[in-house]
Write a protein that holds these residues in place. Structure first.
Motif, mmCIF file in Angstrom:
data_model
loop_
_atom_site.group_PDB
_atom_site.id
_atom_site.type_symbol
_atom_site.label_atom_id
_atom_site.label_comp_id
_atom_site.label_asym_id
_atom_site.label_seq_id
_atom_site.Cartn_x
_atom_site.Cartn_y
_atom_site.Cartn_z
ATOM 1 N N GLU A 24 27.747 -16.409 -26.312
ATOM 2 C CA GLU A 24 26.651 -15.480 -26.599
ATOM 3 C C GLU A 24 25.341 -16.026 -26.061
ATOM 4 O O GLU A 24 25.103 -17.222 -26.068
ATOM 5 C CB GLU A 24 26.527 -15.249 -28.107
ATOM 6 N N LYS A 25 24.504 -15.122 -25.597
ATOM 7 C CA LYS A 25 23.206 -15.539 -25.077
ATOM 8 C C LYS A 25 22.162 -14.488 -25.425
ATOM 9 O O LYS A 25 22.378 -13.295 -25.203
ATOM 10 C CB LYS A 25 23.254 -15.727 -23.557
ATOM 11 N N ILE A 26 21.059 -14.930 -25.992
ATOM 12 C CA ILE A 26 19.973 -13.999 -26.286
ATOM 13 C C ILE A 26 19.241 -13.656 -24.995
ATOM 14 O O ILE A 26 19.276 -14.408 -24.023
ATOM 15 C CB ILE A 26 18.988 -14.591 -27.326
ATOM 16 N N HIS A 27 18.591 -12.534 -24.990
ATOM 17 C CA HIS A 27 17.835 -12.105 -23.810
ATOM 18 C C HIS A 27 16.544 -12.925 -23.682
ATOM 19 O O HIS A 27 15.953 -13.339 -24.682
ATOM 20 C CB HIS A 27 17.496 -10.616 -23.907
ATOM 21 N N ASN A 28 16.149 -13.138 -22.463
ATOM 22 C CA ASN A 28 14.928 -13.887 -22.172
ATOM 23 C C ASN A 28 13.819 -12.889 -21.831
ATOM 24 O O ASN A 28 13.469 -12.692 -20.668
ATOM 25 C CB ASN A 28 15.181 -14.851 -21.009
ATOM 26 N N PHE A 29 13.282 -12.232 -22.869
ATOM 27 C CA PHE A 29 12.315 -11.161 -22.659
ATOM 28 C C PHE A 29 10.924 -11.711 -22.341
ATOM 29 O O PHE A 29 10.456 -12.660 -22.972
ATOM 30 C CB PHE A 29 12.224 -10.263 -23.899
ATOM 31 N N LEU A 39 15.677 -5.772 -31.713
ATOM 32 C CA LEU A 39 16.912 -5.173 -32.215
ATOM 33 C C LEU A 39 18.067 -5.299 -31.232
ATOM 34 O O LEU A 39 19.214 -5.020 -31.593
ATOM 35 C CB LEU A 39 16.672 -3.689 -32.526
ATOM 36 N N VAL A 40 17.773 -5.706 -30.011
ATOM 37 C CA VAL A 40 18.818 -5.798 -28.989
ATOM 38 C C VAL A 40 19.783 -6.940 -29.326
ATOM 39 O O VAL A 40 19.346 -8.046 -29.649
ATOM 40 C CB VAL A 40 18.191 -6.027 -27.602
ATOM 41 N N PRO A 41 21.091 -6.713 -29.243
ATOM 42 C CA PRO A 41 22.069 -7.775 -29.543
ATOM 43 C C PRO A 41 21.983 -8.941 -28.557
ATOM 44 O O PRO A 41 21.419 -8.814 -27.474
ATOM 45 C CB PRO A 41 23.421 -7.048 -29.401
ATOM 46 N N SER A 42 22.561 -10.081 -28.954
ATOM 47 C CA SER A 42 22.593 -11.269 -28.086
ATOM 48 C C SER A 42 23.754 -11.141 -27.118
ATOM 49 O O SER A 42 24.770 -11.831 -27.231
ATOM 50 C CB SER A 42 22.735 -12.539 -28.941
ATOM 51 N N ASP A 43 23.616 -10.217 -26.163
ATOM 52 C CA ASP A 43 24.715 -9.966 -25.221
ATOM 53 C C ASP A 43 24.237 -10.009 -23.778
ATOM 54 O O ASP A 43 24.737 -9.306 -22.912
ATOM 55 C CB ASP A 43 25.367 -8.611 -25.515
ATOM 56 N N CYS A 44 23.246 -10.857 -23.531
ATOM 57 C CA CYS A 44 22.684 -10.949 -22.182
ATOM 58 C C CYS A 44 23.750 -11.416 -21.189
ATOM 59 O O CYS A 44 24.444 -12.404 -21.423
ATOM 60 C CB CYS A 44 21.505 -11.919 -22.174
ATOM 61 N N GLN A 45 23.866 -10.692 -20.090
ATOM 62 C CA GLN A 45 24.772 -11.069 -19.002
ATOM 63 C C GLN A 45 23.917 -11.366 -17.769
ATOM 64 O O GLN A 45 23.585 -10.476 -16.995
ATOM 65 C CB GLN A 45 25.754 -9.928 -18.699
ATOM 66 N N PRO A 46 23.518 -12.620 -17.577
ATOM 67 C CA PRO A 46 22.601 -12.957 -16.472
ATOM 68 C C PRO A 46 23.129 -12.500 -15.120
ATOM 69 O O PRO A 46 24.329 -12.554 -14.836
ATOM 70 C CB PRO A 46 22.523 -14.485 -16.549
ATOM 71 N N THR A 79 22.661 -19.784 -19.703
ATOM 72 C CA THR A 79 22.321 -18.791 -18.682
ATOM 73 C C THR A 79 23.087 -19.048 -17.402
ATOM 74 O O THR A 79 23.655 -18.135 -16.792
ATOM 75 C CB THR A 79 20.808 -18.828 -18.392
ATOM 76 N N LEU A 80 23.141 -20.300 -16.988
ATOM 77 C CA LEU A 80 23.792 -20.655 -15.722
ATOM 78 C C LEU A 80 25.293 -20.400 -15.771
ATOM 79 O O LEU A 80 25.865 -19.824 -14.837
ATOM 80 C CB LEU A 80 23.506 -22.122 -15.384
ATOM 81 N N VAL A 81 25.948 -20.815 -16.856
ATOM 82 C CA VAL A 81 27.407 -20.650 -16.900
ATOM 83 C C VAL A 81 27.788 -19.176 -17.029
ATOM 84 O O VAL A 81 28.807 -18.744 -16.467
ATOM 85 C CB VAL A 81 28.041 -21.483 -18.041
ATOM 86 N N PRO A 88 28.689 -22.991 -27.492
ATOM 87 C CA PRO A 88 29.916 -23.272 -26.747
ATOM 88 C C PRO A 88 29.708 -23.896 -25.365
ATOM 89 O O PRO A 88 30.427 -24.812 -24.987
ATOM 90 C CB PRO A 88 30.573 -21.894 -26.636
ATOM 91 N N ALA A 89 28.728 -23.404 -24.609
ATOM 92 C CA ALA A 89 28.503 -23.967 -23.267
ATOM 93 C C ALA A 89 28.072 -25.419 -23.352
ATOM 94 O O ALA A 89 28.445 -26.245 -22.514
ATOM 95 C CB ALA A 89 27.456 -23.141 -22.527
#
Length: 468
Positions: A212-217, A259-266, A281-283, A397-398
């Protein structure tokens, strides 16, 4: 227009506005209101003001009473002027006519004009944006309050594309990331702890773990009309209308970003570099379990450098290490770090240490730093391992997978101690400050914790088969 797209909801097709129980065109209401907002009307001072700051124009009226400013603005919606405070000379107030009353704001300048978070090149732009915001919040307050109550985020756009990508990855056998919390070999006779017994029971278990990754807004200014990809509503204002994830490109209102879920896909196209890039982010961008820098450097070191005396302790030439860094940033996994490019294995070892040291969030994260340090301070050997083990399981995990792979490598390095003179204690001294840093950069804290940092890494190397 995003707001007029349709999607499937409970098996039937409907528009976004229908799902919100609104008029079919209501999604465009905010955009229309922005077009209808009052336009700025500058009230100029009839005489030249010697005390006028150079960054203001003829809208500056000097020191005048609030009542007089109100008279000058009366009857002209959107009219504005700047006056100097009578009570605090040297400070300035923006007087703005809206809703049949005069609104007064403390005005600042630091190279740009601002009264709040947003900064503008000109006072005119500031007033334009203020009038848009005031008008929309007045006319559509109830609508704005309900914008996030029934988001279309899961039905349209970003999330749909995300699911398609994940299905594709799973079909290729690469989408599920497996994380083995413990792989215990019965090779630790001196320790018969609950950790060992518990691990033995889990020897064949696998724990599925998504990265899981949070967005980098970051605040963003959109050119032309833009609609929020969370609530599908118009993003109003002249500048800084919303935020954009710098890793995946998701565009949302600032209030929706919470409110956006932690589903960032870089997106690889947005990842400008490899070094100094967040590990998760990198992996995720490369769809791997570990950074390719770690894999490639370790593979090269194990191929030709395991017997090199002082491995990881002896420094390579800094300019050559910098060349390796630039090569990874430029070419990614195609970077050439072979013997023909860099004969000295210490350059590759130095590049690996530099990569780990430059991570914005260390491999052992800031929020878990104190837990590892406290575990290392425990007097009982069994308790120390228990404490480190519990802390390891809390790593993202990463970070966990990177640390597991690195410790397995360093364990193999110690097998060649007679040649490279690097035992687990020496490697702990080298990698302690590289893998873990205190949240606050405090030289005294770092100095006081050096022994524990060394011990944490030393124990992870020595008991790699138990802890991982």
């Amino acid at each position: 227009c995003l707001a007029l797209q349709t999607y499937k909801l409970n098996g039937s097709s409907c528009t976004i506005s229908e799902s919100l129980h609104l008029h079919p065109c209501v999604s465009l209401t905010v955009y229309q209101l922005q077009q209808e907002a009052p336009r700025p009307k500058r009230i100029t001072c009839p005489q030249e003001m010697e005390s006028r700051p150079k960054y203001y124009g003829r809208e500056f009226h000097g020191i005048i009473p609030r009542e007089y400013a109100d008279e000058l603005l009366a009857g002209a919606e959107g009219a504005y002027l700047i006056r100097e405070s009578q009570r605090q000379p040297g400070t300035h107030t923006l007087a703005l006519r809206f809703g049949h009353q005069t609104l007064n704001y403390r005005l600042f300048y630091d190279g740009k004009h601002f009264v709040g978070e947003k900064r503008f090149e000109s006072v005119h732009d500031l007033v334009t944006d203020a009038l848009i915001t005031l008008y929309i919040e007045t006319k559509a307050a109830e609508y704005i309050a309900k914008m996030t109550t029934n988001p279309i985020y899961e039905h349209l756009g970003y999330t749909s594309l995300l699911k398609d990508k994940m299905v594709h990855r799973l079909s290729q056998g690469k989408g599920t990331l497996l994380w083995k919390p413990i792989k215990l070999l019965a090779s630790c006779p001196q320790i018969s702890s609950p950790l060992v017994r518990r691990s033995a029971l889990k020897d064949t278990q696998e724990k599925q773990c998504s990265y899981e990754k949070i967005h980098n807004f970051k605040v963003h200014t959109f050119r032309g009309p833009h609609w929020c990809e969370y609530c599908a509503n118009f993003m109003w204002g002249l500048i800084a209308q919303g935020v954009r994830c710098s890793d995946c490109g998701l565009n949302v209102h600032k209030q929706c970003s919470k409110l956006v879920p932690s589903d960032c896909q870089p997106d690889l196209r947005r990842i400008k570099k490899v070094f100094s890039c967040d590990l998760t982010t990198l992996v995720k961008a490369h769809n791997t379990t570990r950074p390719m820098v770690v894999d490639m450097c370790i593979q090269e070191i194990e191929l030709r450098g395991m017997k090199s005396e002082g491995l990881y302790r002896v420094s390579g030439f800094s300019e050559h290490i910098e060349d390796v860094r630039l090569s990874f940033d430029r070419d990614g996994e195609k970077a050439d770090i072979s013997a023909s490019a860099y004969a000295d294995i210490n350059i590759i070892a130095g590049a690996l240490k530099l990569y780990l040291r430059d991570l914005p969030i260390p491999v052992i994260t800031f929020d878990l730093y104190s837990k590892f340090i406290q575990a290392a301070k425990l007097p009982n050997a069994e308790s120390r391992l228990e404490g480190i083990h519990e802390s390891l399981l809390q790593l993202p995990p990463a970070h966990y997978e990177t640390l597991r792979y690195l410790m397995a490598h360093l364990k193999r390095v110690t097998l060649f101690e007679k040649d490279n003179l690097m035992n687990s204690e020496n490697l702990g001294i080298v990698f302690g400050p590289t893998l873990m840093q205190p949240p606050e950069l405090n030289a005294l804290t770092t100095l006081n914790d050096m022994r524990q940092q060394k011990l944490v890494v030393q124990l992870m190397i020595e008991h790699e088969d138990v802890l991982f």
